[in-house]
Design an enzyme around this catalytic site. Sequence first.
Site, PDB file in Angstrom:
ATOM      1  N   HIS A   1       0.911  -1.297   0.079  1.00  0.00           N
ATOM      2  CA  HIS A   1      -0.100   0.061  -0.067  1.00  0.00           C
ATOM      3  C   HIS A   1       0.929   1.123  -0.017  1.00  0.00           C
ATOM      4  O   HIS A   1       0.882   1.994  -0.944  1.00  0.00           O
ATOM      5  CB  HIS A   1      -0.911  -0.044   1.290  1.00  0.00           C
TER       6      HIS A   1
HETATM    7  C1  BDR Z   1      -3.060   0.940   5.203  1.00  0.00           C
HETATM    8  O1  BDR Z   1      -3.356   0.619   6.470  1.00  0.00           O
HETATM    9  C2  BDR Z   1      -2.176   0.006   7.214  1.00  0.00           C
HETATM   10  O2  BDR Z   1      -2.572  -1.583   7.430  1.00  0.00           O
HETATM   11  C3  BDR Z   1      -0.814  -0.235   6.025  1.00  0.00           C
HETATM   12  O3  BDR Z   1       0.088   0.347   6.616  1.00  0.00           O
HETATM   13  C4  BDR Z   1      -1.756   0.727   5.116  1.00  0.00           C
HETATM   14  O4  BDR Z   1      -1.138   2.048   5.395  1.00  0.00           O
HETATM   15  C5  BDR Z   1      -3.803  -0.171   4.279  1.00  0.00           C
HETATM   16  O5  BDR Z   1      -5.043  -0.176   4.550  1.00  0.00           O
END
Ligand code: BDR
Length: 312
Positions: free
Chosen positions: A242
Amino acid sequence: MQRKIIIDTDPGQDDAVAILLALASPDELDVLGITAVAGNVPLALTQKNARIVCELAGRPDVPVFAGCDRPLKRALVTAEHVHGKTGLDGPVLPDPLMPLQDAHAVEFLIQTLRREPAESVTLCPLGPLTNIATAMQAAPEIVPRIAQIVLMGGAYFEVGNITPAAEFNIHVDPEAAEIVFGSGVPLTVMPLDVTHKALVTQARNAAFRGLGTRVGVAVAEMTDFFERFDKAKYGSDGAPLHDPCVTAFLLRPDLFSGRHVNVEIETEGRFTAGMTVADWWGVTGRAPNAMFMGDLDADGFFALLTERLGRL
Ligand code: BDR
Ligand code: CA
């Protein structure tokens, strides 16, 4: 030309990779500081993890600040079920030797934005938006001084990951997100619609490991750990990276495509708190406030990431 950035983060394996990508790219990115926020795990761990990652990158000189330990108005929701107990489960990495800075992250954000020339600093939030919103509320005069905000958060077509309707970062602190999305600062948003396409397949993970460096092996071990959650939940090929979409966008915006649309944050919904209501189809007449990404060139993204990680 080097762009000045501040990374606001809750590491998190994918946050770690985003930070490594930025620190591997000093010709393009000048990381003025890293501000930690509570999110994936509590603040005591996110600030420590940020320092672990700086040391892994060989950059103990990057100042790391601890920020807000809870959302503006809600109890903290964490994600150990995804990231493990430490938030950085996977590789075995030493405790950091570099110090945590004395100043609060919000103070650092405010002072830096006051000091640097107007519109010269880009903010890169990779977690809940609590630190950024708190700075905007405490010192509104800094808001027009921010060049832009490129953040990971939200979803439209993919809807939610932490609830059926909401993505984690926005869900944890919707009131903070509402302040940032309403700030008027130019926003570029990496929602799940994009990040779920940045999947670490076996071949891509082998490429990280194949770098044969401490960083390459650590990133492979992080994604090995992180992928078990998404594989089980979505049946996907591997872990979605992400947060590295944010730093990759700063280096290669051409890898991403999206629409400039209106995005509002749901703060009251009984089932939908933290939903990013993106007017993708332009049905509301509300003014666009965000470049909301929808697609990326995944092969180009992984080629860039692997090549840059190889520099560390
Ligand atoms: C986001 O939430 C976190 O778990 C990850 O680091 C990312 O920033 C994804 O939904
Ligand atoms: Ca994150």
